[in-house]
Design a protein around this motif. Structure first.
Motif, PDB file in Angstrom:
ATOM      1  N   TYR A   1      49.314  29.506  36.421  1.00  0.00           N
ATOM      2  CA  TYR A   1      48.197  29.919  35.557  1.00  0.00           C
ATOM      3  C   TYR A   1      48.213  29.177  34.216  1.00  0.00           C
ATOM      4  CZ  TYR A   1      45.449  33.327  38.078  1.00  0.00           C
ATOM      5  OH  TYR A   1      44.560  33.908  38.953  1.00  0.00           O
TER       6      TYR A   1
ATOM      7  N   ASN B   1      45.114  26.825  33.176  1.00  0.00           N
ATOM      8  CA  ASN B   1      44.455  27.195  31.925  1.00  0.00           C
ATOM      9  C   ASN B   1      44.341  25.959  31.029  1.00  0.00           C
ATOM     10  OD1 ASN B   1      43.286  29.097  30.122  1.00  0.00           O
ATOM     11  ND2 ASN B   1      45.204  29.179  28.983  1.00  0.00           N
TER      12      ASN B   1
ATOM     13  N   ALA C   1      40.667  25.600  32.369  1.00  0.00           N
ATOM     14  CA  ALA C   1      39.969  26.771  31.822  1.00  0.00           C
ATOM     15  C   ALA C   1      39.660  26.609  30.338  1.00  0.00           C
ATOM     16  CB  ALA C   1      40.797  28.033  32.079  1.00  0.00           C
TER      17      ALA C   1
ATOM     18  N   SER D   1      36.019  27.012  28.674  1.00  0.00           N
ATOM     19  CA  SER D   1      35.822  28.043  27.648  1.00  0.00           C
ATOM     20  C   SER D   1      35.447  27.409  26.311  1.00  0.00           C
ATOM     21  CB  SER D   1      37.064  28.931  27.517  1.00  0.00           C
ATOM     22  OG  SER D   1      38.101  28.254  26.875  1.00  0.00           O
TER      23      SER D   1
ATOM     24  N   TYR E   1      34.132  34.447  29.104  1.00  0.00           N
ATOM     25  CA  TYR E   1      33.320  34.043  30.264  1.00  0.00           C
ATOM     26  C   TYR E   1      33.794  32.666  30.736  1.00  0.00           C
ATOM     27  CZ  TYR E   1      29.316  31.773  32.557  1.00  0.00           C
ATOM     28  OH  TYR E   1      28.526  31.037  33.410  1.00  0.00           O
TER      29      TYR E   1
ATOM     30  N   THR F   1      36.616  30.995  30.104  1.00  0.00           N
ATOM     31  CA  THR F   1      38.000  30.969  30.586  1.00  0.00           C
ATOM     32  C   THR F   1      38.058  31.413  32.046  1.00  0.00           C
ATOM     33  OG1 THR F   1      38.801  31.507  28.383  1.00  0.00           O
ATOM     34  CG2 THR F   1      40.333  31.873  30.199  1.00  0.00           C
ATOM     35  N   ASN F   2      37.407  32.530  32.340  1.00  0.00           N
ATOM     36  CA  ASN F   2      37.437  33.045  33.712  1.00  0.00           C
ATOM     37  C   ASN F   2      36.729  32.122  34.690  1.00  0.00           C
ATOM     38  OD1 ASN F   2      38.866  35.703  34.014  1.00  0.00           O
ATOM     39  ND2 ASN F   2      37.719  36.017  32.112  1.00  0.00           N
TER      40      ASN F   2
ATOM     41  N   HIS G   1      38.017  36.580  38.989  1.00  0.00           N
ATOM     42  CA  HIS G   1      37.750  35.879  37.722  1.00  0.00           C
ATOM     43  C   HIS G   1      36.249  35.739  37.487  1.00  0.00           C
ATOM     44  CE1 HIS G   1      41.828  35.080  36.641  1.00  0.00           C
ATOM     45  NE2 HIS G   1      42.101  34.512  37.798  1.00  0.00           N
TER      46      HIS G   1
ATOM     47  N   SER H   1      35.073  38.944  36.201  1.00  0.00           N
ATOM     48  CA  SER H   1      35.411  39.062  34.775  1.00  0.00           C
ATOM     49  C   SER H   1      34.480  38.220  33.922  1.00  0.00           C
ATOM     50  CB  SER H   1      36.832  38.557  34.494  1.00  0.00           C
ATOM     51  OG  SER H   1      37.777  39.436  34.984  1.00  0.00           O
ATOM     52  N   ALA H   2      34.187  37.015  34.406  1.00  0.00           N
ATOM     53  CA  ALA H   2      33.282  36.134  33.667  1.00  0.00           C
ATOM     54  C   ALA H   2      31.951  36.852  33.457  1.00  0.00           C
ATOM     55  CB  ALA H   2      33.069  34.826  34.431  1.00  0.00           C
TER      56      ALA H   2
ATOM     57  N   ASN I   1      31.933  39.687  31.015  1.00  0.00           N
ATOM     58  CA  ASN I   1      32.040  39.256  29.625  1.00  0.00           C
ATOM     59  C   ASN I   1      30.753  38.697  29.035  1.00  0.00           C
ATOM     60  OD1 ASN I   1      34.674  39.542  28.174  1.00  0.00           O
ATOM     61  ND2 ASN I   1      35.420  38.812  30.155  1.00  0.00           N
TER      62      ASN I   1
END
Lengths: 318, 318
Positions: free
Chosen positions: A164, A168, A172, A176, A199, A201-202, A286, A289-290, A293
């Motif tokens: 991760y 990231n 990500a 982001s 948003y 990042t996910n 994810h 989650s995006a 957000n």
């Protein structure tokens, strides 16, 4: 070709101008233009489009003011691909011969440097302010750290946490940052900036997980890349991490992935587990989650477009 | 080691802090620090010192405000050296193993990128404003264009004009930017800014001409480089251009320099001409121009230091 073209009026209104200004940004020098123009053929323009959508998601941000930063984001992305291709000694990308293969590593290093520098020039000369420049420079730094991390741990099985951290840094943070920059330049409030960042990042985490899945199970004719390429070059991703956890054949799989040999056998072992479902479920979480957000204050048309981008990310086949 | 340390109180007051802040700038990540710290061993710190001298040449510019930009200039210089060493496949620089040789081209590309990005971050986060960022990004772009120009015309004899274009892009613009930035941040008037820029340009041209001369006639024990290295790798410089103009053995020399073979014979042919004097005379003329361009409004102590830098440039042996 450009998946966003049909999305909504923000995207389609901007796409032609973006393409034009990308070309303009590389046309100061004849050789640079010749060497760079093919690099911008194909590509989804995901990063600048995310930025442009976010920059117009609540307040309208004039195209003239937003476009140089949109171009800068695509230049940075392309510069990092040019340098990646040196790292991977890749011969082709998006069906086009890489700079590394065409001109050698020497010129490829310099073309990437030129594109980075041009991006920072565009940002400096269009007065976006220190926060924008700082976000961009940190983004480039993170891309490097992520890539260095990957290069230094080839053929080693990462923990889920290490995986991760890497995706990231590599992916990500870039997506982001595009969203965040859109929110910053259009002067959204602090909470909206953070929400659009989350948003992005996910979206980015999902994007990279799906990318890693496609590397194993994508249709070679559509992805344009041979299956298991990551594994061959020693990059160990989520499907492997999962299969090592649950497969009866974990010892064999571990031997394969730490040597990079007999990749087809590894694919079979992974396929016999729940790894594909596991990765898809994670990616979908994810994306959810995006979606959650996305600030409720956004214009309906743009909110819808940002949701469609999210859907595209998990549904894509290349 | 650091020729400027003894120059005057501006230089010596700043040098320790500069070294400390360079180290600090690369210490975010353990591996980055390990890989980068050796890159900053040795080196003359000419660029940041020129900037610091100019920033304090009329008005006093607080150290706290000037230092991040001084560090950024050295990071950019070092990044370009790291990428140059990939280009030249060099094994050593300043007696230290190169990143390229130690970690491979892959990591070396990323270390250079990291240093560039860190430089732009320092500038963004210390609010120097758009003109400073724009000057820096153009400077990096010019370094790339100069290097590409050189790489694409190896083993070709440049005209005098082409030679000057190349050394301007590769070296003179960097030194002139350091001076210009010093003048800008300390809010000197427009004419002083242009004069210090012209000082830097001439300094840079002289610097590169002497560098090209040292490549042929420097003491290997002092330069640390084998004689004729440029010629072997196909880079044709001023001593050759001059010798081709005046030597009876020009046809033989042309054959050697366009093949890169039998460099010792080339050195003998060049030595039999007035090429060394010719190059020295040109370098001295640039140093004289540099001196003439120093604004009369400067503090005596700093003006003296800037003159001493100019003298150092032509007198140096490495």
């Amino acid at each position: 070709m450009n998946f966003m073209a049909a999305l909504n009026e923000v995207a389609s209104k901007n796409l032609c101008v973006l393409e034009e200004q990308i070309r303009e940004s590389i046309s100061e020098d004849t050789f640079i233009f010749e060497a760079c123009a093919p690099l911008f053929k194909g590509g989804k323009r995901l990063r600048p489009m995310l930025f442009l959508l976010c920059a117009n998601s609540k307040n309208d941000f004039p195209q003239k003011k937003s476009m140089p930063l949109a171009v800068a984001l695509e230049l940075i992305h392309t510069a990092s691909l040019v340098h990646d291709d040196i790292i991977d000694s890749s011969k082709k990308r998006r069906g086009v011969e890489t700079s590394n293969s065409k001109y050698g590593a020497q010129i490829a290093v310099l073309i990437g440097d030129y594109l980075f520098a041009k991006a920072f020039q565009l940002v400096a000369e269009n007065n976006y302010g220190a926060e924008v420049s700082s976000t961009l420079s940190k983004l480039v730094k993170n891309l490097c750290v992520g890539e260095i991390m990957q290069d230094r741990s080839l053929y080693e099985v990462p923990t889920l946490g290490e995986y991760y951290t890497r995706i990231n840094l590599k992916t990500a943070i870039f997506l982001s940052s595009c969203c965040r920059l859109g929110a910053i330049v259009s002067e959204m409030d602090k909470r909206e900036v953070e929400n659009l960042t989350a948003y992005g990042t996910n979206l980015g985490l999902a994007f990279q997980i799906i990318d890693d899945l496609l590397d194993f199970f994508g249709d070679e004719k559509i992805t344009g890349k041979p299956r298991g390429g990551d594994l061959k070059s020693g990059v160990i991703t989520l499907p492997v991490i999962r299969a090592l956890e649950v497969s009866d054949e974990a010892p064999t799989l571990r031997k394969i992935v730490t040597s990079g040999k007999d990749v087809d056998a590894a694919i079979k072992i992974i396929q016999a587990t729940d790894a594909v479902d596991y990765c898809r479920t994670r990616a979908e979480a994810h994306i959810e989650s995006a979606r959650v957000n996305l600030p409720l204050t956004l214009k309906t048309s743009v909110a819808l477009a940002l949701e469609q981008v999210a859907d595209f990310i998990v549904d894509r086949t290349r």
